[in-house]
Motif scaffolding. Structure first.
Motif, mmCIF file in Angstrom:
data_model
loop_
_atom_site.group_PDB
_atom_site.id
_atom_site.type_symbol
_atom_site.label_atom_id
_atom_site.label_comp_id
_atom_site.label_asym_id
_atom_site.label_seq_id
_atom_site.Cartn_x
_atom_site.Cartn_y
_atom_site.Cartn_z
ATOM 1 N N GLY A 84 0.674 -1.306 0.117
ATOM 2 C CA GLY A 84 0.110 -0.009 0.003
ATOM 3 C C GLY A 84 0.675 1.311 0.025
ATOM 4 O O GLY A 84 0.126 2.415 -0.133
ATOM 5 N N GLN A 85 2.104 1.420 0.344
ATOM 6 C CA GLN A 85 3.001 2.417 0.382
ATOM 7 C C GLN A 85 3.351 2.858 -1.134
ATOM 8 O O GLN A 85 3.785 1.896 -1.933
ATOM 9 C CB GLN A 85 4.192 1.891 1.099
ATOM 10 N N ASP A 86 3.338 4.237 -1.493
ATOM 11 C CA ASP A 86 3.462 4.409 -2.710
ATOM 12 C C ASP A 86 4.495 5.850 -2.856
ATOM 13 O O ASP A 86 4.519 6.313 -3.918
ATOM 14 C CB ASP A 86 2.296 4.805 -3.619
ATOM 15 N N ILE A 107 4.525 7.617 13.864
ATOM 16 C CA ILE A 107 3.739 7.061 13.252
ATOM 17 C C ILE A 107 4.209 6.107 12.300
ATOM 18 O O ILE A 107 3.714 4.871 11.921
ATOM 19 C CB ILE A 107 2.446 7.966 12.606
ATOM 20 N N PHE A 108 5.442 6.264 11.759
ATOM 21 C CA PHE A 108 5.884 5.480 10.705
ATOM 22 C C PHE A 108 6.691 4.237 11.543
ATOM 23 O O PHE A 108 6.465 3.111 10.834
ATOM 24 C CB PHE A 108 7.265 6.233 10.220
ATOM 25 N N ARG A 109 7.211 4.319 12.514
ATOM 26 C CA ARG A 109 7.460 3.160 13.328
ATOM 27 C C ARG A 109 6.417 2.259 13.758
ATOM 28 O O ARG A 109 6.309 1.111 13.655
ATOM 29 C CB ARG A 109 8.127 3.567 14.754
ATOM 30 N N LYS A 110 5.398 2.810 14.037
ATOM 31 C CA LYS A 110 4.075 2.150 14.517
ATOM 32 C C LYS A 110 3.447 1.389 13.116
ATOM 33 O O LYS A 110 3.054 0.055 13.429
ATOM 34 C CB LYS A 110 2.817 2.984 14.986
ATOM 35 N N ASP A 135 8.903 7.084 -10.267
ATOM 36 C CA ASP A 135 7.431 7.327 -10.261
ATOM 37 C C ASP A 135 7.048 7.190 -8.937
ATOM 38 O O ASP A 135 5.754 7.275 -8.560
ATOM 39 C CB ASP A 135 6.803 6.250 -10.975
ATOM 40 N N LYS A 136 7.969 6.972 -7.889
ATOM 41 C CA LYS A 136 7.720 7.230 -6.541
ATOM 42 C C LYS A 136 8.024 8.627 -5.787
ATOM 43 O O LYS A 136 9.103 9.107 -5.998
ATOM 44 C CB LYS A 136 8.394 6.131 -5.740
ATOM 45 N N ALA A 137 7.068 9.392 -5.408
ATOM 46 C CA ALA A 137 7.454 10.823 -5.026
ATOM 47 C C ALA A 137 7.941 10.719 -3.615
ATOM 48 O O ALA A 137 7.876 9.892 -2.995
ATOM 49 C CB ALA A 137 6.031 11.523 -5.027
ATOM 50 N N PHE A 138 9.107 11.710 -3.490
ATOM 51 C CA PHE A 138 9.630 11.886 -2.116
ATOM 52 C C PHE A 138 8.618 12.843 -1.389
ATOM 53 O O PHE A 138 7.995 13.695 -1.941
ATOM 54 C CB PHE A 138 10.850 12.438 -2.276
ATOM 55 N N VAL A 139 8.465 12.528 -0.019
ATOM 56 C CA VAL A 139 7.722 13.263 0.948
ATOM 57 C C VAL A 139 8.546 13.827 2.130
ATOM 58 O O VAL A 139 9.102 12.575 2.952
ATOM 59 C CB VAL A 139 6.481 12.404 1.371
ATOM 60 N N ASP A 140 8.621 14.857 2.373
ATOM 61 C CA ASP A 140 9.387 15.184 3.724
ATOM 62 C C ASP A 140 8.444 15.123 4.883
ATOM 63 O O ASP A 140 7.367 15.771 4.679
ATOM 64 C CB ASP A 140 9.843 17.017 3.485
ATOM 65 N N ILE A 141 8.497 14.299 5.641
ATOM 66 C CA ILE A 141 7.572 13.853 6.740
ATOM 67 C C ILE A 141 7.324 15.160 7.775
ATOM 68 O O ILE A 141 6.629 14.965 8.572
ATOM 69 C CB ILE A 141 7.775 12.682 7.556
ATOM 70 N N ALA A 142 8.191 16.236 7.928
ATOM 71 C CA ALA A 142 8.141 17.226 8.712
ATOM 72 C C ALA A 142 7.630 18.312 8.024
ATOM 73 O O ALA A 142 7.705 19.500 8.628
ATOM 74 C CB ALA A 142 9.625 17.441 9.411
ATOM 75 N N ARG A 143 7.185 18.110 7.015
ATOM 76 C CA ARG A 143 6.501 19.290 6.296
ATOM 77 C C ARG A 143 5.100 19.041 5.828
ATOM 78 O O ARG A 143 4.531 18.083 5.326
ATOM 79 C CB ARG A 143 7.375 19.532 4.861
ATOM 80 N N ASP A 145 0.611 18.902 5.776
ATOM 81 C CA ASP A 145 -0.073 17.767 6.120
ATOM 82 C C ASP A 145 0.251 16.490 5.847
ATOM 83 O O ASP A 145 0.668 16.244 4.514
ATOM 84 C CB ASP A 145 -1.366 18.080 5.596
ATOM 85 N N LEU A 146 0.355 15.695 6.865
ATOM 86 C CA LEU A 146 1.048 14.378 6.369
ATOM 87 C C LEU A 146 -0.333 13.401 5.825
ATOM 88 O O LEU A 146 -1.166 13.152 6.684
ATOM 89 C CB LEU A 146 1.601 13.707 7.516
ATOM 90 N N ASP A 147 -0.160 12.841 4.496
ATOM 91 C CA ASP A 147 -1.235 12.216 3.901
ATOM 92 C C ASP A 147 -0.533 10.828 3.709
ATOM 93 O O ASP A 147 0.118 10.531 2.809
ATOM 94 C CB ASP A 147 -1.764 12.845 2.547
ATOM 95 N N LEU A 148 -0.715 10.021 4.489
ATOM 96 C CA LEU A 148 -0.366 8.496 4.478
ATOM 97 C C LEU A 148 -1.136 7.721 3.283
ATOM 98 O O LEU A 148 -1.027 6.483 3.190
ATOM 99 C CB LEU A 148 -0.333 7.811 5.693
ATOM 100 N N GLY A 149 -2.145 8.270 2.595
ATOM 101 C CA GLY A 149 -3.115 7.601 1.720
ATOM 102 C C GLY A 149 -3.695 6.327 2.103
ATOM 103 O O GLY A 149 -4.292 6.165 3.199
ATOM 104 N N GLN A 150 -3.374 5.167 1.321
ATOM 105 C CA GLN A 150 -3.870 3.828 1.626
ATOM 106 C C GLN A 150 -3.302 3.291 3.026
ATOM 107 O O GLN A 150 -4.103 2.476 3.275
ATOM 108 C CB GLN A 150 -3.596 2.804 0.460
ATOM 109 N N LEU A 151 -2.356 3.723 3.563
ATOM 110 C CA LEU A 151 -1.627 3.256 4.656
ATOM 111 C C LEU A 151 -2.645 3.690 6.013
ATOM 112 O O LEU A 151 -2.401 3.177 7.019
ATOM 113 C CB LEU A 151 -0.370 3.734 4.959
ATOM 114 N N GLU A 152 -3.453 4.418 5.902
ATOM 115 C CA GLU A 152 -4.478 4.925 6.857
ATOM 116 C C GLU A 152 -5.856 4.392 6.418
ATOM 117 O O GLU A 152 -6.373 4.650 5.464
ATOM 118 C CB GLU A 152 -4.538 6.567 6.952
ATOM 119 N N GLY A 153 -6.594 3.432 7.404
ATOM 120 C CA GLY A 153 -7.731 3.159 7.106
ATOM 121 C C GLY A 153 -8.999 3.921 7.432
ATOM 122 O O GLY A 153 -8.590 4.956 8.256
#
Length: 286
Positions: A84-86, A107-110, A135-143, A145-153
């Motif tokens: 599910g990670q993209d 949240i990433f450790r969890k 084709d995988k975008a880089f995301v700065d996790i300190a910047r 709104d954090l959108d985890l997409g499919q990784l969040e139910g």
């Protein structure tokens, strides 16, 4: 044209040689990386045509390792991505010990998601020229709104919305106290253990770039952070029931200063932080 053609051919040959070295003799490539890695990091900005090829040669520290070794390739990161990670997640900072213990990682450790840990002073500049890899975008996790997409139910998202609504009054009280220091206060879904975390605005400048500008005598643009709070933390529960406004203000300021320290920021008023903390410790010891 002839010179450009020769330059292109030589660049391609060098990159091909480095790819072979990295694949067939990783120990020798690790030695090369330690000596010339910072130079290679200039590649994505200087050579757009070979940006992805150069990106494949970069090496990073990451949460997959137990130390600060820069030996993780982007290809190895992609192979370890969970279902599910993209996106490719990363965090920049001044020191390894600071970023490896950052609240942003909770949240990433969890969820068992690997995060690249970037502490070279040019890493933030590098990532500004490297938006994606294969084709995988880089995301700065300190910047932003954090959108985890499919990784969040859906249950996670619903719980976040309910928590934000339930703590609207607390968020407003904190924002009133920190009005001059923060752009916004909101309920966080990044945190599992820490009470609060500072987040850079989407168009804000990170600590590394600000340090580089200041070192060259330039003034970094003013940018207020976003304070995200974890309402499940005991400190926030205490704040929520605190009726004494002066005490509420002191605790809120301590909360903000601690979040700044965890982010590697220098406190604007260290003496006031120490005074507030000492007063709290004296009160607790009675």
């Amino acid at each position: 044209p002839a010179i450009d053609s020769m330059k292109s051919a030589l660049t391609k040959r060098v990159l091909d040689m480095l790819e072979k070295l990295a694949k067939k003799e990783p120990e020798q490539y690790a030695t090369f990386w330690k000596q010339f890695g910072s130079v290679l990091k200039e590649g994505p900005a200087e050579d757009f045509a070979n940006r992805e090829k150069i990106a494949g040669l970069l090496r990073f520290a990451s949460t997959h390792n137990s130390d600060d070794s820069e030996n993780v390739s982007l290809d190895a990161y992609l192979e370890r991505m969970i279902e599910g990670q993209d996106k490719i997640y990363y965090l920049t900072g001044e020191r390894y010990n600071q970023v490896k213990n950052s609240p942003h990682l909770e949240i990433f450790r969890k969820k068992g998601i690997e995060v690249l840990l970037l502490t070279d002073r040019i890493d933030e500049w590098l990532m500004s020229h490297l938006s994606e890899y294969k084709d995988k975008a880089f995301v700065d996790i300190a910047r932003g709104d954090l959108d985890l997409g499919q990784l969040e139910g859906e249950e996670d998202k619903q719980a976040q919305e309910e928590a934000a609504k339930a703590k609207e009054d607390l968020v407003k009280r904190i924002k009133d106290v920190l009005a001059d220091a923060v752009d916004e206060v909101k309920v966080s879904h990044r945190l599992t253990d820490s009470p609060a975390v500072l987040v850079i605005n989407e168009d804000g400048m990170g600590l590394q770039m600000r340090k580089i500008l200041e070192a060259t005598g330039q003034k970094a643009p003013d940018s207020k952070p976003v304070l995200e709070i974890n309402p499940a933390h005991p400190l926030l529960e205490k704040l929520d029931t605190e009726a004494d406004e002066a005490r509420f203000a002191d605790l809120t300021q301590i909360l903000f200063d601690q979040a700044a320290l965890a982010a590697g920021e220098a406190l604007q008023d260290p003496a006031s932080y120490v005074r507030r903390l000492n007063a709290l410790l004296v009160e607790l010891s009675r």
